[in-house]
Motif scaffolding. Structure first.
Motif, PDB file in Angstrom:
ATOM      1  N   PHE A 277      26.554 -31.283 -48.884  1.00 23.30           N
ATOM      2  CA  PHE A 277      28.020 -31.154 -48.963  1.00 23.30           C
ATOM      3  C   PHE A 277      28.439 -31.817 -50.481  1.00 23.30           C
ATOM      4  O   PHE A 277      29.278 -31.292 -51.339  1.00 23.30           O
ATOM      5  CB  PHE A 277      28.991 -31.970 -47.851  1.00 23.30           C
ATOM      6  CG  PHE A 277      29.413 -31.011 -46.886  1.00 23.30           C
ATOM      7  CD1 PHE A 277      28.564 -30.262 -45.897  1.00 23.30           C
ATOM      8  CD2 PHE A 277      30.715 -31.213 -46.280  1.00 23.30           C
ATOM      9  CE1 PHE A 277      29.008 -29.640 -44.801  1.00 23.30           C
ATOM     10  CE2 PHE A 277      31.234 -30.211 -45.457  1.00 23.30           C
ATOM     11  CZ  PHE A 277      30.213 -29.531 -44.739  1.00 23.30           C
ATOM     12  N   ALA A 278      27.796 -32.887 -50.930  1.00 26.34           N
ATOM     13  CA  ALA A 278      28.281 -33.629 -51.892  1.00 26.34           C
ATOM     14  C   ALA A 278      27.796 -32.982 -52.948  1.00 26.34           C
ATOM     15  O   ALA A 278      28.304 -33.120 -54.081  1.00 26.34           O
ATOM     16  CB  ALA A 278      27.524 -35.310 -51.720  1.00 26.34           C
ATOM     17  N   LEU A 279      26.455 -32.544 -52.994  1.00 27.95           N
ATOM     18  CA  LEU A 279      25.976 -31.593 -54.066  1.00 27.95           C
ATOM     19  C   LEU A 279      26.737 -30.405 -54.385  1.00 27.95           C
ATOM     20  O   LEU A 279      27.197 -30.235 -55.466  1.00 27.95           O
ATOM     21  CB  LEU A 279      24.436 -31.277 -53.375  1.00 27.95           C
ATOM     22  CG  LEU A 279      23.494 -30.573 -54.647  1.00 27.95           C
ATOM     23  CD1 LEU A 279      23.055 -31.463 -55.612  1.00 27.95           C
ATOM     24  CD2 LEU A 279      22.621 -29.588 -54.076  1.00 27.95           C
ATOM     25  N   PHE A 280      26.997 -29.527 -53.268  1.00 28.20           N
ATOM     26  CA  PHE A 280      27.995 -28.496 -53.645  1.00 28.20           C
ATOM     27  C   PHE A 280      29.331 -28.916 -54.263  1.00 28.20           C
ATOM     28  O   PHE A 280      29.753 -28.314 -55.357  1.00 28.20           O
ATOM     29  CB  PHE A 280      28.303 -27.601 -52.344  1.00 28.20           C
ATOM     30  CG  PHE A 280      27.345 -26.840 -51.791  1.00 28.20           C
ATOM     31  CD1 PHE A 280      25.901 -27.236 -51.688  1.00 28.20           C
ATOM     32  CD2 PHE A 280      27.434 -25.499 -51.818  1.00 28.20           C
ATOM     33  CE1 PHE A 280      25.005 -26.253 -51.334  1.00 28.20           C
ATOM     34  CE2 PHE A 280      26.782 -24.523 -51.074  1.00 28.20           C
ATOM     35  CZ  PHE A 280      25.177 -25.003 -51.120  1.00 28.20           C
ATOM     36  N   ALA A 281      29.832 -29.949 -53.717  1.00 29.40           N
ATOM     37  CA  ALA A 281      31.190 -30.436 -54.274  1.00 29.40           C
ATOM     38  C   ALA A 281      31.057 -30.902 -55.788  1.00 29.40           C
ATOM     39  O   ALA A 281      31.827 -30.587 -56.657  1.00 29.40           O
ATOM     40  CB  ALA A 281      31.611 -31.623 -53.463  1.00 29.40           C
ATOM     41  N   ALA A 282      29.897 -31.546 -56.108  1.00 28.07           N
ATOM     42  CA  ALA A 282      29.739 -31.898 -57.445  1.00 28.07           C
ATOM     43  C   ALA A 282      29.288 -30.967 -58.324  1.00 28.07           C
ATOM     44  O   ALA A 282      30.089 -30.683 -59.476  1.00 28.07           O
ATOM     45  CB  ALA A 282      28.632 -33.067 -57.563  1.00 28.07           C
ATOM     46  N   VAL A 283      28.435 -29.669 -58.062  1.00 32.85           N
ATOM     47  CA  VAL A 283      28.339 -28.989 -58.972  1.00 32.85           C
ATOM     48  C   VAL A 283      29.271 -28.128 -59.243  1.00 32.85           C
ATOM     49  O   VAL A 283      29.647 -27.612 -60.159  1.00 32.85           O
ATOM     50  CB  VAL A 283      27.135 -27.987 -58.187  1.00 32.85           C
ATOM     51  CG1 VAL A 283      26.968 -26.783 -58.981  1.00 32.85           C
ATOM     52  CG2 VAL A 283      25.707 -28.866 -58.445  1.00 32.85           C
ATOM     53  N   THR A 284      30.305 -27.847 -58.138  1.00 33.17           N
ATOM     54  CA  THR A 284      31.470 -26.905 -58.451  1.00 33.17           C
ATOM     55  C   THR A 284      32.601 -27.566 -59.112  1.00 33.17           C
ATOM     56  O   THR A 284      33.015 -26.890 -59.891  1.00 33.17           O
ATOM     57  CB  THR A 284      31.855 -26.382 -57.028  1.00 33.17           C
ATOM     58  OG1 THR A 284      31.008 -26.041 -56.119  1.00 33.17           O
ATOM     59  CG2 THR A 284      32.961 -25.256 -57.225  1.00 33.17           C
ATOM     60  N   GLY A 285      32.637 -28.843 -58.818  1.00 32.17           N
ATOM     61  CA  GLY A 285      33.755 -29.591 -59.488  1.00 32.17           C
ATOM     62  C   GLY A 285      33.389 -30.058 -60.703  1.00 32.17           C
ATOM     63  O   GLY A 285      34.308 -29.782 -61.740  1.00 32.17           O
ATOM     64  N   ILE A 286      32.391 -30.167 -61.210  1.00 36.60           N
ATOM     65  CA  ILE A 286      32.050 -30.728 -62.678  1.00 36.60           C
ATOM     66  C   ILE A 286      31.074 -29.450 -63.187  1.00 36.60           C
ATOM     67  O   ILE A 286      30.839 -29.875 -64.770  1.00 36.60           O
ATOM     68  CB  ILE A 286      31.442 -32.008 -62.803  1.00 36.60           C
ATOM     69  CG1 ILE A 286      30.308 -32.190 -61.890  1.00 36.60           C
ATOM     70  CG2 ILE A 286      32.444 -33.063 -61.849  1.00 36.60           C
ATOM     71  CD1 ILE A 286      29.641 -33.455 -61.892  1.00 36.60           C
ATOM     72  N   GLY A 287      30.627 -28.579 -62.632  1.00 34.08           N
ATOM     73  CA  GLY A 287      29.786 -27.594 -63.462  1.00 34.08           C
ATOM     74  C   GLY A 287      30.270 -26.812 -64.509  1.00 34.08           C
ATOM     75  O   GLY A 287      29.547 -26.998 -65.762  1.00 34.08           O
ATOM     76  N   GLY A 288      31.620 -26.464 -64.517  1.00 37.87           N
ATOM     77  CA  GLY A 288      32.180 -25.693 -65.694  1.00 37.87           C
ATOM     78  C   GLY A 288      32.375 -26.625 -66.894  1.00 37.87           C
ATOM     79  O   GLY A 288      31.960 -26.260 -67.972  1.00 37.87           O
ATOM     80  N   GLY A 289      33.007 -27.873 -66.500  1.00 38.18           N
ATOM     81  CA  GLY A 289      33.198 -28.753 -67.769  1.00 38.18           C
ATOM     82  C   GLY A 289      31.938 -29.153 -68.323  1.00 38.18           C
ATOM     83  O   GLY A 289      32.001 -29.365 -69.600  1.00 38.18           O
ATOM     84  N   THR A 290      30.965 -29.298 -67.471  1.00 38.70           N
ATOM     85  CA  THR A 290      29.733 -29.830 -67.852  1.00 38.70           C
ATOM     86  C   THR A 290      29.056 -28.812 -69.206  1.00 38.70           C
ATOM     87  O   THR A 290      28.760 -29.176 -69.966  1.00 38.70           O
ATOM     88  CB  THR A 290      28.521 -30.110 -67.093  1.00 38.70           C
ATOM     89  OG1 THR A 290      29.084 -30.758 -66.012  1.00 38.70           O
ATOM     90  CG2 THR A 290      27.240 -30.327 -67.533  1.00 38.70           C
ATOM     91  N   LEU A 291      29.158 -27.472 -68.628  1.00 33.71           N
ATOM     92  CA  LEU A 291      28.650 -26.360 -69.475  1.00 33.71           C
ATOM     93  C   LEU A 291      29.322 -26.559 -70.888  1.00 33.71           C
ATOM     94  O   LEU A 291      29.099 -26.319 -72.007  1.00 33.71           O
ATOM     95  CB  LEU A 291      28.784 -25.199 -68.828  1.00 33.71           C
ATOM     96  CG  LEU A 291      28.185 -23.872 -69.728  1.00 33.71           C
ATOM     97  CD1 LEU A 291      26.862 -24.141 -70.332  1.00 33.71           C
ATOM     98  CD2 LEU A 291      28.212 -22.730 -69.053  1.00 33.71           C
ATOM     99  N   ARG A 292      30.771 -26.316 -70.715  1.00 30.79           N
ATOM    100  CA  ARG A 292      31.713 -26.636 -71.846  1.00 30.79           C
ATOM    101  C   ARG A 292      31.533 -27.595 -72.832  1.00 30.79           C
ATOM    102  O   ARG A 292      31.323 -27.541 -74.067  1.00 30.79           O
ATOM    103  CB  ARG A 292      33.267 -26.697 -71.360  1.00 30.79           C
ATOM    104  CG  ARG A 292      34.186 -26.870 -72.472  1.00 30.79           C
ATOM    105  CD  ARG A 292      35.376 -27.673 -72.066  1.00 30.79           C
ATOM    106  NE  ARG A 292      35.052 -28.870 -71.245  1.00 30.79           N
ATOM    107  CZ  ARG A 292      35.897 -29.467 -70.451  1.00 30.79           C
ATOM    108  NH1 ARG A 292      36.919 -28.960 -70.014  1.00 30.79           N
ATOM    109  NH2 ARG A 292      35.416 -30.519 -70.139  1.00 30.79           N
TER     110      ARG A 292
END
Lengths: 205, 205, 205
Positions: free
Chosen positions: B32-47
């Motif tokens: 749950f924590a992994l999915f939440a973090a990847v989805t929550g901050i993944g896009g901004g991280t790539l940017r």
């Protein structure tokens, strides 16, 4: 100058291969643009992140423009069904060009030869891997067919020729001809590398 | 200030959509924590990696904290089965917010409009794509349903409004309303883009 | 010095686990090298990109050299079929070592404890995830079996011990023993975390 032309040509042919994959998958114009961009600029993006260079397409509009034009061009040409061979040949030209460009840029950033060759291989292969993953088709890198190895040979030839003092246009032409040539042979003749022999009786990991 | 609130809200709604995907897949609290973090901050991280900015969540603890709280909240609310619609609506709010935030940050870093719009689209769509890949479900970007296109419209509206001198809150509201609104229409009415027509008789690439 | 040895050992064991995955999938020597490199250096690469450090293997040849040697070694040792357990144990040693190394490097770069622990977890788990994706096998992170959680415990133990003033070798040993130990228990005894309970009657998202 030669590098810029080769670079833009590499983006264009990879972008076309991405748009062709979108066409084969019956996608929308937006996905055409996405596939074209990911395939066209994905490999160089990974290279730039790894060597710590500013990502080549971010500060300007022309690279993305080339991807959008490639997507629109493939969309407008209504073919009954694009043959897989068309995609493979565009991919092969991109692979040859990017193996040289990637290695060349890494060497220019002071990266030693071994990691510089790896950068060339990544630049050449990563866009196509992303395209296959996006399109949901099995990636060529898992087949014994020669693909990554062609990029390794092209990148190594360029690095070797440069290190013995060959003029840049000569080293560039040599690396491209070897990388593209080996991949072309693999497409035309189905040449493969030997696989690891093992018993296949139990299940995969 | 407005940006920070929007930013944290974007992380929260995307993190909830990630935790909902973990719930639907019957995962553990760690996933749950992994999915939440990847989805929550993944896009901004790539940017941030692409525009050369320090990655926004690395130097502080609050963004990750929001993701952990989102994961715990979804874990604790025992629902017979979370409906897919709940996930989609949280995702739509995140998409609208991130299309604007991503474009805005890229423009602030001196990125030209076309690549800045691409940054907005990436920020809006990449977290959700990672979530789908992690959960092993087919990504929405391969369906004709409008998704990436909503982010394109939201990001473009913001960039256009900013370039003609609209005050930031107005441009932000406009971009969010258009991006979220178009995606909401697609969810509610099933609006799709036209696909590339072709013969489907032979096998996929 | 201790860090360099641990670091190189972490690359080596992960690279071996990657080559073993290539062997189990019946790949070519080129793919052996690719799997070994991606698994060996993938996690640390992501960590360095996120914390803004120069990517650790790019400026030198030894890390890539270790990956190539690992690939060649596994290729040359012709085993009827490598058991999955061999791969899992190499992976477990790498997970324990990298959870500590990743956290340690992030703390040294001034990253606060919570994101530093996340860096340790990413460094420990990302290479293995990439290996599984490349090999086309379901990733361990989607199974209830303890994997990511072992990295969380190892990274947290190291960060906690460091913050209360334990000497680096002690904190390093503690973090490694806890991370590796918990993962070893999970492999040997099949220990899992509880999953989110829900009705499975309708279709996945």
């Amino acid at each position: 100058m030669l590098t810029t032309i080769l670079d833009m040509a590499g983006v264009a042919v990879f972008a076309i291969s991405g748009a062709l994959a979108a066409a084969r998958a019956g996608q929308t114009i937006v996905t055409f643009a996405l596939f074209a961009a990911v395939t066209g600029i994905g490999g160089g993006t990974l290279r730039d992140l790894l060597i710590g260079a500013p990502v080549f397409w971010v500060g300007r509009s022309d690279y993305l423009g080339v991807c959008l034009i490639a997507a629109a061009a493939v969309w407008l040409v209504k073919v009954e069904r694009w043959p897989l061979k068309t995609l493979l040949w565009f991919d092969a030209v991109g692979l040859g060009a990017y193996a040289v460009i990637g290695t060349s840029k890494a060497l220019a950033y002071g990266v030693p030869p071994l990691p510089a060759i790896v950068m060339g291989v990544l630049t050449a292969c990563f866009g196509g891997i992303l395209r296959d993953v996006l399109a949901g088709v099995p990636s060529v890198i898992l087949r014994p067919e020669i693909y990554v190895f062609a990029a390794v040979l092209g990148a190594s030839s360029f690095a070797l020729a440069s290190s013995v003092g060959a003029p840049t246009p000569v080293a560039t032409a040599l690396g491209f001809i070897i990388g593209f040539g080996v991949r072309a042979l693999a497409i035309a003749r189905g040449i493969s590398l030997p696989s690891y022999r093992q018993d296949d009786s139990d299940s995969a990991p």
